[in-house]
Motif scaffolding. Sequence first.
Motif, mmCIF file in Angstrom:
data_model
loop_
_atom_site.group_PDB
_atom_site.id
_atom_site.type_symbol
_atom_site.label_atom_id
_atom_site.label_comp_id
_atom_site.label_asym_id
_atom_site.label_seq_id
_atom_site.Cartn_x
_atom_site.Cartn_y
_atom_site.Cartn_z
ATOM 1 N N ILE A 29 0.878 -1.166 0.000
ATOM 2 C CA ILE A 29 0.000 0.000 0.000
ATOM 3 C C ILE A 29 0.918 1.218 0.000
ATOM 4 O O ILE A 29 1.699 1.415 0.930
ATOM 5 N N ARG A 180 -5.930 -5.414 0.561
ATOM 6 C CA ARG A 180 -4.528 -5.809 0.411
ATOM 7 C C ARG A 180 -4.340 -7.282 0.777
ATOM 8 O O ARG A 180 -3.584 -8.012 0.134
ATOM 9 N N ILE A 186 -2.059 -1.525 -3.791
ATOM 10 C CA ILE A 186 -2.898 -0.326 -3.707
ATOM 11 C C ILE A 186 -2.046 0.938 -3.773
ATOM 12 O O ILE A 186 -1.063 1.080 -3.031
ATOM 13 N N ALA A 200 -0.455 2.608 5.227
ATOM 14 C CA ALA A 200 0.475 2.476 4.102
ATOM 15 C C ALA A 200 1.820 1.897 4.535
ATOM 16 O O ALA A 200 2.232 2.005 5.697
#
Length: 238
Positions: A29, A180, A186, A200
């Motif tokens: 991410i 995810r 992503i 993230a």
Amino acid sequence: MLKVDNLHVYYGGIHALKGVSIDINSGEIVTIIGANGAGKSTLLNAVSGFLKYKEGKITYKGENLPSNPSKVVKDGICQVPEGRLVFANLSVKDNLYLGAYLRNDNKKIKEDLEKVYTLFPRLKERENQIAGTLSGGEQQMLAMGRGLMSNPDLMLLDEPSLGLAPLLVQTVFDIIVDIRKMGKTILLVEQNAYKALSVADRAYVLEQGKITMKGSAKEIAENPNIKSAYLGTAKQKI
């Protein structure tokens, strides 16, 4: 997986992206944070093929990425747009099936539909409801589910928490983590920097069309300038 190298995008005489370079590895991410007008959505639209770029290069899985939205989707990239943009006059189920419009593997499409309903039980409850009558949070779920129906490897999420109540914002970010876990990569554009950095792996800061900082999400979150500019307080921690 995705590499953007020295990208320049113009809107007429406006130089919107000025030599932007980012890379995304499979399974990550990655978030891009920045103020309104920084060029975040422009970058996603260039990757998706909606915007032509004047200079630079975009490669995906080692191949040049075409500037054609349909081909980009076929290659395994989908964008969940800012503002949801659901088909308001169609049912929830029809919206989801439209996400699979380029596919012809009917058995797998039905399997993916059930996966979407497992991820978003509320959509299953409302599958015959007209999409325009859903709440903002439900429409965001529908937009994300519609994106998943294209069976992407890489999802581009543009401001998924925009306009949502705080409780729903947390739900959306929990879902991003779940997506995810489904094996998706992503790229997340988000004004809610605190939430974006909390989920993230890595982050880029985009300011006035230029990448001004990059690093792990933790490093970016702990930077005093980022705390002051985007997190609201120099004491806030991720």
